[in-house]
Design a protein around this motif. Structure first.
Motif, mmCIF file in Angstrom:
data_model
loop_
_atom_site.group_PDB
_atom_site.id
_atom_site.type_symbol
_atom_site.label_atom_id
_atom_site.label_comp_id
_atom_site.label_asym_id
_atom_site.label_seq_id
_atom_site.Cartn_x
_atom_site.Cartn_y
_atom_site.Cartn_z
ATOM 1 N N ALA A 17 0.708 -1.151 0.031
ATOM 2 C CA ALA A 17 0.022 -0.125 -0.060
ATOM 3 C C ALA A 17 0.911 1.246 0.005
ATOM 4 C CB ALA A 17 -0.875 -0.189 1.316
ATOM 5 N N ASP A 18 1.794 1.311 0.745
ATOM 6 C CA ASP A 18 2.874 2.696 1.070
ATOM 7 C C ASP A 18 3.870 2.533 -0.294
ATOM 8 O OD1 ASP A 18 1.179 3.437 3.063
ATOM 9 O OD2 ASP A 18 2.491 2.114 4.551
ATOM 10 N N HIS A 19 3.963 1.547 -1.001
ATOM 11 C CA HIS A 19 5.058 1.544 -1.938
ATOM 12 C C HIS A 19 4.645 1.576 -3.449
ATOM 13 C CE1 HIS A 19 7.459 0.535 1.659
ATOM 14 N NE2 HIS A 19 6.708 -0.669 1.739
ATOM 15 N N CYS A 39 2.790 3.383 -6.831
ATOM 16 C CA CYS A 39 2.551 4.935 -7.281
ATOM 17 C C CYS A 39 1.678 4.589 -8.381
ATOM 18 C CB CYS A 39 3.834 5.609 -7.570
ATOM 19 S SG CYS A 39 3.275 7.132 -8.322
ATOM 20 N N GLN A 51 10.441 -4.095 -3.017
ATOM 21 C CA GLN A 51 9.221 -4.062 -2.190
ATOM 22 C C GLN A 51 8.245 -5.441 -2.648
ATOM 23 O OE1 GLN A 51 8.959 -2.531 0.350
ATOM 24 N NE2 GLN A 51 10.691 -1.278 -0.001
ATOM 25 N N VAL A 101 6.806 6.409 -5.842
ATOM 26 C CA VAL A 101 6.173 7.157 -4.656
ATOM 27 C C VAL A 101 7.543 8.064 -4.279
ATOM 28 C CG1 VAL A 101 4.577 5.555 -3.800
ATOM 29 C CG2 VAL A 101 7.063 5.174 -3.414
ATOM 30 N N GLU A 116 11.508 8.973 1.508
ATOM 31 C CA GLU A 116 11.525 9.119 2.970
ATOM 32 C C GLU A 116 11.882 10.708 3.200
ATOM 33 O OE1 GLU A 116 15.520 7.486 2.345
ATOM 34 O OE2 GLU A 116 13.310 6.834 1.885
#
Length: 409
Positions: free
Chosen positions: A73-75, A77, A112, A218, A221
């Motif tokens: 989900a966070d990786h 785009c 990922q 994405v 950091e």
């Protein structure tokens, strides 16, 4: 004598395709043992190695069924638009999705993807990974398959699935007939941070020397905007670009991008590899099946290589699961023939289409460029034709396996 470990299938090759297949089969009650010589810890080592993949929306739906999307989900785009041009000139073609439409694809770092698969497989008791491990002997007979490992371990199953990549030793030893040729081009891949946001837009610019693609990632950091690049150059120019320092190479990338994303800085190692085509006339033999790059290798011009392999996964899973429910031997020739019919034609058509695009956009001269721009403009103006290409990009064309429609088998 070492005890034999038995499973429903053996998968030789533990890359993205092989591990996804193991997860899909386990999800439907079939056991597998995955064997690969690579060290799994090395494939998920900290840091971005520059490799990323555009996962088509149909493949993303399969990932949803397999429980991978939440882990990514966070990786990932989303690609909301693709802008295509010939040398950056007029006659541009835009593929854009509506606000309520699924994305054309999702860009994810390969590392990922591997981490998500590792974690999902750790929770799948029917899938077992033996990595690193080297196969010392393969015995493929009329009644089953037995692999002997270098450490003396023995594995047995009714079916061997080959997911070993382009240079597959099992495929070559089995005598499959392979059509192959070189494009005499090198692909340079990596990732950059850039000053302007990408807006979830992918860019594909065709030059006579080869296509140049920028694919949205994405932010990192530190909040930096990032994109992956795939830059194709002639094989005679490849070594020269490889010798450039990072700053010089980034300056060349900015020039090639025409200022689309502002100033650029390399944020991952560069990789260069020769480009070629290969296609196996058959993808099945006695108790043996080819999937992914073991069966077909195409030019990255349309970003479909991994997706083509994952379509193999979805189709083979459906064939084997339905065969198991009928009580069939999973190595049965009639069962494998269904997979051959289903995937053989699609693999061939996609392979030939990407080869034709590569040759068309590689033609030099102003006349060829004018014809290409006219063709791009025609697609832009014809909604039916444009929809066709968007469905192809999403992986939603043709006879879709249920997993690619987001449904369990």
């Amino acid at each position: 004598m070492t005890d034999i470990q038995r499973s429903d299938v053996i998968i030789s090759g533990g890359g993205l395709v092989g591990q996804t297949l193991a997860l899909a089969l386990a999800r439907h009650g079939l056991s597998s043992i995955v064997v690969d010589p690579a060290d799994p810890l090395a494939t998920i080592a900290p840091g971005f190695d520059g490799r990323a993949s555009a996962i088509a929306s149909a493949t993303w739906q399969m990932f949803e069924v397999l429980g991978l999307v939440g882990r990514l989900a966070d990786h990932g785009c989303p690609i909301r638009a693709i802008k295509v041009s010939d040398g950056g000139q007029a006659g541009e073609l835009d593929f854009e999705t509506g606000a309520d439409d699924p994305a054309l694809g999702t860009m994810v770092e390969n590392r990922q993807l591997r981490i998500a698969l590792r974690d999902a497989l750790a929770e799948a008791p029917l899938a077992r990974l033996i990595m690193p491990a080297r196969v010392a002997d393969r015995d493929i007979g009329p009644h089953g398959v037995t692999l002997t490992l270098a450490d003396g371990g023995r594995l047995a199953a009714p079916l061997l699935i080959v997911a070993e990549g382009r240079r597959s030793p099992t495929r070559d030893a089995a005598g499959f007939s392979i059509a192959n040729w070189s494009y005499h081009h090198h692909a340079m891949i990596g990732a950059v941070a850039h000053g302007k946001p990408h807006g979830q837009v992918a860019h594909e610019i065709f030059f006579p020397s080869g296509p140049f693609a920028l694919l949205p990632l994405v932010d990192d950091e530190r909040g930096r905007h990032r994109s992956a690049f795939v830059w194709t150059v002639s094989e005679k120019d490849g070594p020269g670009f490889a010798k450039l320092g990072d700053r010089g190479f980034a300056a060349e990338l900015e020039k090639r991008a025409g200022g689309l994303l502002g100033t650029m800085e390399l944020v991952a190692p560069r990789m260069t590899y020769p480009l070629g085509f290969h296609h196996s006339a058959s993808i099945v033999a006695q108790r043996l099946v080819l999937v992914g790059d073991a069966a077909h290798g195409i030019h990255p011009i349309a970003g479909q290589g991994l997706n083509l392999g994952l379509r193999d996964v979805a189709a083979l899973t459906e064939v084997l699961v339905e065969g198991a429910r009928l009580g069939l031997d999973l190595g049965d020739a009639a069962l494998l023939a269904r997979y051959q019919r289903w995937r053989g034609l699609d693999n061939l058509m996609v392979s030939l289409a990407t080869d034709s695009l590569t040759r068309l956009f590689g033609l030099p001269g102003r006349t060829a460029s004018a014809v290409r721009r006219a063709g791009l403009g025609a697609v832009q103006r014809l909604p039916v034709l444009k929809r066709f290409f968007m469905d192809e990009a999403r992986g939603e064309a043709g006879d879709l396996p249920r997993l690619l429609a987001g449904v369990e088998v």
